[in-house]
Design an enzyme around this catalytic site. Structure first.
Site, PDB file in Angstrom:
ATOM      1  N   SER A 282      -6.133  -6.245   3.197  1.00 16.27           N
ATOM      2  CA  SER A 282      -5.069  -5.289   3.552  1.00 16.27           C
ATOM      3  C   SER A 282      -5.668  -3.891   3.496  1.00 16.27           C
ATOM      4  CB  SER A 282      -3.935  -5.367   2.529  1.00 16.27           C
ATOM      5  OG  SER A 282      -4.320  -4.702   1.324  1.00 16.27           O
ATOM      6  N   ASP A 283      -4.986  -2.913   4.090  1.00 15.89           N
ATOM      7  CA  ASP A 283      -5.391  -1.535   3.815  1.00 15.89           C
ATOM      8  C   ASP A 283      -4.833  -1.157   2.436  1.00 15.89           C
ATOM      9  OD1 ASP A 283      -6.474   0.951   3.956  1.00 15.89           O
ATOM     10  OD2 ASP A 283      -5.739   1.413   5.948  1.00 15.89           O
ATOM     11  N   TRP A 284      -5.253  -0.016   1.971  1.00 12.95           N
ATOM     12  CA  TRP A 284      -4.924   0.448   0.615  1.00 12.95           C
ATOM     13  C   TRP A 284      -3.397   0.430   0.400  1.00 12.95           C
ATOM     14  CZ3 TRP A 284      -8.524   2.926  -2.931  1.00 12.95           C
ATOM     15  CH2 TRP A 284      -7.905   3.521  -4.044  1.00 12.95           C
ATOM     16  N   ALA A 285      -2.940  -0.453  -0.464  1.00 15.05           N
ATOM     17  CA  ALA A 285      -1.517  -0.559  -0.822  1.00 15.05           C
ATOM     18  C   ALA A 285      -0.608  -0.922   0.340  1.00 15.05           C
ATOM     19  CB  ALA A 285      -1.032   0.730  -1.499  1.00 15.05           C
ATOM     20  N   SER A 286      -1.180  -1.426   1.421  1.00 10.79           N
ATOM     21  CA  SER A 286      -0.309  -1.692   2.579  1.00 10.79           C
ATOM     22  C   SER A 286       0.561  -2.938   2.371  1.00 10.79           C
ATOM     23  CB  SER A 286      -1.123  -1.803   3.875  1.00 10.79           C
ATOM     24  OG  SER A 286      -1.925  -2.959   3.881  1.00 10.79           O
TER      25      SER A 286
END
Ligand code: BGC
Length: 752
Positions: A282-286
């Protein structure tokens, strides 16, 4: 159905079949090892592998260390101290039950210590070989510090320079972005499997992120499936086929579905259609962000949606580690899905050779940084990335004829800012600015004065301008370096206005008023609207933030030691109101003609009429300031005898075309020859032009080269009305030229 495979030319299939025999064995061995390990893992250990955390500031003796020993953290990002990397690896490898090594990730976007031009600048080189070599250097330097995974290349197509992340990609063209992306992946991932200098690439952000509405980062996108398949997905497919080991989902919701929970695109298209067996992160905290998106009700729901979509690893949401165990216990998610994710992660760890070689040599890593050959490659990349946008003959300067120059402007000596966005590890002390390079390399031949004029790009203080003007009056030529500080582009740094910030434009105008020749250098992270500045300058060089050696490159170009050969990988609008403006737009029913009545020509009290109306702006027309592919040289080139071998082709044929390219000037130089094609009629409207090939060709003065290119007709395929990727028979046109707006069309036909 996997339609793209039908089009894969037999030739390549045969090649792949030959080269794949030994890699198939390696793959089989890896699969066996993965299966063996997986069968011994507890659910908690599996979920640990699916957890990626940024560990930079965490102490090595507390909770974090305990989690590593328990196998609850599978990978970390942002560790660049080899001693710390080894300490972490020791806990994972020697002190945990199964000894599974960590992958250490980092955003190594355009170099690690030796910084190359930002990706948009690398794109401007139109030189995939150079891009591959640069990525290899980045891998050599980063892996020396223990980094084995980079979150690059960014393959997002963008048609909007307001979006700050335009800096991180290769521009607006699909074919071109694919070619550059593949080159970068090859450079990072290196040659022999398991070589400790190989760094896993991460193709990102899957998908459509660059089409954020209004050019505002993190904003929604609304791309229909056909546009995704024709424009936004192909670079990712090319990356998958080039063997990219990992892929990152993006922040945007497309057509209402956040990409981290987008089952159709991640599971169906990426996994099933394309057979991607790498790791999806995932992207950061996505994962968590699906809650504010209003797509997930809570973190447990978000974790389930991401897993079901096919996201293997959770970066910094702590949603998997927090909830997957319970969700499996409740029967809400299957352990089979978890196993699949862990398999994808372990596979990459084996492919990187981390099980055999988890540690990094602590004592020697600095020797790998800033090697002379790395700096030379960075200089060469910067040279080839600079685009000459206008020149009345003032450039190149002859250092033996002019007696003095004034170097001025806020970017003339801005070692931090010329490095550009995403520079965590590059150091401004190693940067050579234009001022430094001009003084060091040309200062013994002419007098070099310096007045900053403005302290930084947003500066509005006029007192410095007065001093610069006074100095300008005393010299023969003025070199003014303007642009953007690095922090004005990149993630989250979007702009509504693309004009030069602060009073930089006033600085150029004031310098021009002295009557001295003004050479403007723009160093920026995006295309800026510089129509006025072009008209105020005798020559203008555009340099997307050029990195460590940018100053040397610019000095050498200004004084003619090097010749400009960069080309625009994006369209330059006249004003931000024209955005999105891109060369490969679909054919309109009422295309702009160029002779439309403009704002100031409309008579007073004019009546309403719909006759002759075309697609344009009354105040800005429809043409860009500079088209995609454009760039001048210190010489001129002529294209003649453009020929194709037939006038009509079948879908399985390969066209052979040839043309004569002549250097018609007096300077040895490199031209970037470009091939564009238009499918005149389709079951859906087609782009007015699409790039299909490009090549850098070096020629001596007066030299002519006959260039022969082959174009498989299968490359004219697109996703049509029936959502099938096919070449539709009919009339086509092609152009061979030096940019997307010139050349004469040659017609041909494709038959069934
Ligand atoms: C960015 C990614 C990046 C990640 C890790 C995110 O904010 O969107 O491109 O790789 O952070 O630093």
């Amino acid at each position: 159905m996997k339609p793209f495979k039908k089009l894969f030319p037999l030739f390549f299939s045969v090649l792949l079949a030959c080269s794949c025999a030994s890699s198939a064995n390696t793959d089989l061995n890896i699969e066996k090892k993965v299966a063996g390990l997986l069968s011994n893992m507890t659910l908690d250990e599996k979920i640990g592998q699916m957890t990626l955390i940024s560990s930079t500031d965490l102490p090595l003796d507390g909770e974090f260390a305990e989690a590593l020993r328990k196998g609850q953290v599978g990978s970390v990002i942002n560790e660049v101290d080899p001693a710390r990397v080894n300490a972490l690896q020791r806990m994972a490898v020697e002190e945990s039950r199964l000894g599974i090594p960590l992958i250490v990730g980092r955003d190594v976007i355009h170099g690690f210590k030796t910084i190359f031009p930002i990706p948009l600048g690398l794109a401007a080189t139109f030189n995939p070989t150079l891009v591959e070599q640069g990525a290899r250097v980045a891998a050599l330097e980063a892996t020396a510090a223990g980094v084995r995974w980079t979150f690059s290349p960014m393959l997002d197509i963008t048609r909007d320079p307001r979006w700050g992340r335009i800096a991180e990609g290769f521009g607006e063209d699909t074919y071109f972005t694919s070619a550059m992306g593949v080159a970068m992946i090859r450079g990072y991932q290196g040659g022999e499997p398991g070589d400790p200098s190989n760094m896993a690439a991460c193709i990102k952000h899957f998908v459509g992120y660059g089409a954020a509405e209004g050019g505002r980062d993190y904003n929604s996108t609304n791309l229909p499936e056909r546009v995704l398949r024709n424009v936004y997905l192909p670079p990712f497919l090319a990356g998958v086929q080039a063997g990219a080991m990992t892929l990152m989902t993006s922040f945007n919701d497309n057509d209402g579905v956040p990409m981290t929970g987008n089952r159709f695109l991640v599971r169906n298209v990426l996994r099933h259609e394309w057979d991607f067996t790498g790791l999806v992160v995932s992207d950061w905290a996505s994962v968590n962000e699906m809650i504010p998106h209003g797509f997930a009700t809570d973190q447990a729901h978000a974790a389930r949606l991401a897993l079901e979509a096919g996201v293997d690893m959770d970066m910094m949401s702590f949603a998997y580690v927090g909830h997957l165990g319970k969700l499996v216990g409740e029967g809400a998610v299957s352990e089979k899905m978890i196993d699949e994710a862990v398999r994808n992660i372990l596979r990459v760890k084996f492919q990187l050779g981390l099980f055999d070689n988890p540690y990094v040599q602590e004592d020697v890593h600095r020797e790998m940084f800033y090697k002379p050959e790395h700096l030379e490659l960075s200089r060469q990349s910067a040279v080839q990335s600079v685009i000459l946008l206008s020149n009345d003959g003032t450039l190149p300067l002859d250092a033996d004829k002019i007696r003095s120059v004034l170097v001025t402007g806020p970017m003339a000596d801005a070692p931090h800012d010329q490095l550009g966005t995403w520079v965590f590890d590059g150091e401004e002390q190693a940067t050579v600015t234009p001022l430094k390079a001009i003084r060091e390399h040309y200062g013994h031949r002419l007098r070099v004065l310096y007045q900053p004029g403005l302290k930084y790009s947003r500066d509005k203080d006029l007192s410095g301008i007065r001093k610069a003007v006074e100095a300008a009056r005393t010299v023969d030529v003025v070199i003014v370096c303007v642009g953007e500080e690095s922090i004005l582009s990149g993630e989250a740094h979007c702009l509504a206005s693309l004009d030069l910030q602060g009073t930089q434009s006033e600085l150029i105008a004031a310098l021009k008023s002295t009557g001295k020749p003004v050479i403007t250098v723009v160093m920026a992270g995006r295309p800026l609207t510089i129509e006025k500045e072009v008209s105020l300058s005798n020559a203008l060089l555009y340099s997307f933030h050029p990195g460590t050696m940018g100053g040397v490159a610019l000095a050498d170009l200004i004084f003619g030691k090097e010749v400009p050969s960069g080309r625009l990988p994006v369209t330059f609008p006249k004003t931000s109101g024209q955005v999105p403006l891109y060369y490969n737009h679909n054919s309109s029913g009422r295309p702009f003609q160029g002779n439309e009545t403009m704002l100031d020509q409309i008579p007073l009290k004019a009546g309403q009429t719909s006759l002759g109306n075309t697609s344009f702006y009354l105040d800005a027309g429809a043409a860009p300031l500079f088209p995609f592919g454009f760039g001048l040289s210190y010489t001129t080139f002529a294209y003649t005898n453009i020929r194709i071998d037939q006038v009509s082709y079948h879908q399985n044929d390969t066209m052979t075309m040839s043309f004569d390219l002549t250097n018609t000037g007096k300077t040895a130089a490199t031209e970037v020859a470009q091939l564009y094609v238009c499918d005149k009629t389709g079951s859906v409207t087609r782009p007015v032009k699409e790039l299909k090939k490009f090549e850098r060709i070096a020629l001596n003065p007066g030299e002519t080269r006959t260039v022969i290119w082959n174009l498989p007709i299968s490359e004219l395929a697109f996703w049509n009305l029936q959502m099938e990727k096919v070449v539709e028979p009919g009339q086509f046109a092609l152009w061979v030229s030096g940019d997307s707006a010139s050349g004469e069309p040659i017609l041909f036909e494709v038959k069934k």
